[in-house]
Design a protein around this motif. Structure first.
Motif, PDB file in Angstrom:
ATOM      1  N   GLU A  15       3.741  10.078 -21.422  1.00 24.27           N
ATOM      2  CA  GLU A  15       4.039  10.974 -20.301  1.00 24.27           C
ATOM      3  C   GLU A  15       2.796  11.703 -19.808  1.00 24.27           C
ATOM      4  O   GLU A  15       2.741  12.130 -18.661  1.00 24.27           O
ATOM      5  N   ILE A  16       1.820  11.884 -20.716  1.00 26.86           N
ATOM      6  CA  ILE A  16       0.529  12.421 -20.290  1.00 26.86           C
ATOM      7  C   ILE A  16      -0.559  11.552 -20.901  1.00 26.86           C
ATOM      8  O   ILE A  16      -0.364  10.951 -21.963  1.00 26.86           O
ATOM      9  N   PRO A  17      -1.701  11.458 -20.227  1.00 32.73           N
ATOM     10  CA  PRO A  17      -2.733  10.517 -20.663  1.00 32.73           C
ATOM     11  C   PRO A  17      -3.528  11.035 -21.858  1.00 32.73           C
ATOM     12  O   PRO A  17      -3.559  12.237 -22.138  1.00 32.73           O
ATOM     13  N   PHE A  30      -6.796   9.498 -30.686  1.00 26.52           N
ATOM     14  CA  PHE A  30      -7.327   9.769 -29.343  1.00 26.52           C
ATOM     15  C   PHE A  30      -8.292  10.950 -29.420  1.00 26.52           C
ATOM     16  O   PHE A  30      -8.260  11.745 -30.372  1.00 26.52           O
ATOM     17  N   ARG A  31      -9.143  11.058 -28.389  1.00 27.23           N
ATOM     18  CA  ARG A  31     -10.156  12.103 -28.391  1.00 27.23           C
ATOM     19  C   ARG A  31      -9.528  13.475 -28.128  1.00 27.23           C
ATOM     20  O   ARG A  31      -8.659  13.611 -27.275  1.00 27.23           O
ATOM     21  N   ASP A  32     -10.019  14.470 -28.890  1.00 22.81           N
ATOM     22  CA  ASP A  32      -9.569  15.848 -28.691  1.00 22.81           C
ATOM     23  C   ASP A  32     -10.056  16.327 -27.321  1.00 22.81           C
ATOM     24  O   ASP A  32     -11.194  16.081 -26.927  1.00 22.81           O
ATOM     25  N   VAL A  33      -9.182  16.999 -26.598  1.00 23.67           N
ATOM     26  CA  VAL A  33      -9.508  17.454 -25.248  1.00 23.67           C
ATOM     27  C   VAL A  33     -10.533  18.595 -25.268  1.00 23.67           C
ATOM     28  O   VAL A  33     -11.197  18.853 -24.264  1.00 23.67           O
ATOM     29  N   ASN A  34     -10.676  19.241 -26.418  1.00 29.31           N
ATOM     30  CA  ASN A  34     -11.615  20.371 -26.557  1.00 29.31           C
ATOM     31  C   ASN A  34     -12.483  20.115 -27.785  1.00 29.31           C
ATOM     32  O   ASN A  34     -12.354  20.778 -28.811  1.00 29.31           O
ATOM     33  N   VAL A  39     -18.277  13.877 -31.954  1.00 30.01           N
ATOM     34  CA  VAL A  39     -17.073  13.073 -32.176  1.00 30.01           C
ATOM     35  C   VAL A  39     -15.963  13.997 -32.647  1.00 30.01           C
ATOM     36  O   VAL A  39     -16.139  14.744 -33.622  1.00 30.01           O
ATOM     37  N   HIS A  40     -14.852  13.985 -31.952  1.00 32.85           N
ATOM     38  CA  HIS A  40     -13.676  14.768 -32.379  1.00 32.85           C
ATOM     39  C   HIS A  40     -12.437  13.985 -31.943  1.00 32.85           C
ATOM     40  O   HIS A  40     -12.066  13.981 -30.763  1.00 32.85           O
ATOM     41  N   VAL A  41     -11.856  13.310 -32.914  1.00 31.87           N
ATOM     42  CA  VAL A  41     -10.707  12.434 -32.667  1.00 31.87           C
ATOM     43  C   VAL A  41      -9.518  12.981 -33.458  1.00 31.87           C
ATOM     44  O   VAL A  41      -9.685  13.510 -34.569  1.00 31.87           O
ATOM     45  N   LEU A  42      -8.338  12.865 -32.890  1.00 31.36           N
ATOM     46  CA  LEU A  42      -7.103  13.246 -33.573  1.00 31.36           C
ATOM     47  C   LEU A  42      -6.330  11.980 -33.931  1.00 31.36           C
ATOM     48  O   LEU A  42      -6.204  11.075 -33.099  1.00 31.36           O
ATOM     49  N   VAL A  43      -5.843  11.927 -35.156  1.00 29.02           N
ATOM     50  CA  VAL A  43      -4.998  10.814 -35.608  1.00 29.02           C
ATOM     51  C   VAL A  43      -3.604  11.382 -35.838  1.00 29.02           C
ATOM     52  O   VAL A  43      -3.441  12.326 -36.626  1.00 29.02           O
TER      53      VAL A  43
HETATM   54  P1  AMP Z   1      -4.640  22.229 -34.367  1.00 24.33           P
HETATM   55  O1  AMP Z   1      -5.255  23.547 -33.950  1.00 24.33           O
HETATM   56  O2  AMP Z   1      -5.050  21.764 -35.715  1.00 24.33           O
HETATM   57  O3  AMP Z   1      -3.142  22.252 -34.164  1.00 24.33           O
HETATM   58  O4  AMP Z   1      -5.260  21.154 -33.362  1.00 24.33           O
HETATM   59  C1  AMP Z   1      -4.709  20.855 -32.124  1.00 24.33           C
HETATM   60  C2  AMP Z   1      -5.790  20.161 -31.344  1.00 24.33           C
HETATM   61  O5  AMP Z   1      -5.177  19.487 -30.257  1.00 24.33           O
HETATM   62  C3  AMP Z   1      -6.849  21.084 -30.754  1.00 24.33           C
HETATM   63  O6  AMP Z   1      -8.122  20.713 -31.260  1.00 24.33           O
HETATM   64  C4  AMP Z   1      -6.740  20.856 -29.247  1.00 24.33           C
HETATM   65  O7  AMP Z   1      -7.983  20.875 -28.600  1.00 24.33           O
HETATM   66  C5  AMP Z   1      -6.091  19.480 -29.195  1.00 24.33           C
HETATM   67  N1  AMP Z   1      -5.336  19.183 -27.993  1.00 24.33           N
HETATM   68  C6  AMP Z   1      -4.394  19.941 -27.388  1.00 24.33           C
HETATM   69  N2  AMP Z   1      -3.889  19.302 -26.332  1.00 24.33           N
HETATM   70  C7  AMP Z   1      -4.512  18.105 -26.251  1.00 24.33           C
HETATM   71  C8  AMP Z   1      -4.420  16.982 -25.369  1.00 24.33           C
HETATM   72  N3  AMP Z   1      -3.576  16.972 -24.327  1.00 24.33           N
HETATM   73  N4  AMP Z   1      -5.220  15.913 -25.596  1.00 24.33           N
HETATM   74  C9  AMP Z   1      -6.069  15.916 -26.648  1.00 24.33           C
HETATM   75  N5  AMP Z   1      -6.199  16.937 -27.520  1.00 24.33           N
HETATM   76  C10 AMP Z   1      -5.434  18.020 -27.327  1.00 24.33           C
END
Ligand code: AMP
Length: 114
Positions: A15-17, A30-34, A39-43
């Motif tokens: 629903e969102i990219p 995917f890459r963390d938006v912030n 390198v900052h990837v979320l699994v």
């Molecule tokens: P946490 O604080 O451990 O819950 O981490 C949540 C992470 O999700 C933060 O580092 C945010 O920057 C990241 N985040 C939030 N929304 C998005 C998004 N739409 N796409 C990618 N990362 C996101």
């Protein structure tokens, strides 16, 4: 809030990219938006587990898989050293209540974390 209703649930449902770096039947990376480092990837698991504190022995194989995917993503990103972080609970800094592993690297890291 059910974790399927979080922003990560919306990403999983398309629903969102996101900037995808890896996907399989059990998880998405995917890459963390912030990003907090080059390198900052979320699994994240496809199964909506809100936080590590709510994982059970039923999730043992999934949790192991997520760690192996974190290592795979780090290698894919060219990292030899990196940090894998799981925040569980608000006081630990968790802001999105859909279990996720941070894979952070590409710069020197300090310890202890803040
Ligand atoms: P946490 O604080 O451990 O819950 O981490 C949540 C992470 O999700 C933060 O580092 C945010 O920057 C990241 N985040 C939030 N929304 C998005 C998004 N739409 N796409 C990618 N990362 C996101």
């Amino acid at each position: 809030m059910a974790s399927s209703d979080t922003i990560f649930g919306r990403i999983l449902r398309g629903e969102i990219p996101c900037q995808e770096v890896y996907a399989d039947d059990h998880c998405l990376a995917f890459r963390d938006v912030n990003p907090q480092a080059p390198v900052h990837v979320l699994v994240i698991p496809r199964e909506p587990i809100p936080q590590l504190a709510e994982a059970t022995s039923d999730h043992q194989a999934l949790l192991g898989h997520l760690l192996l995917v974190a290592a795979r993503v780090a290698r894919q990103e060219g990292l030899e050293s990196w940090r894998t972080v799981i925040n569980s609970g608000t006081e630990a800094g968790q802001t999105v209540f859909h279990l996720h592993l941070h894979v952070i690297g590409g710069r020197p890291m300090a310890w202890p974390p803040g």
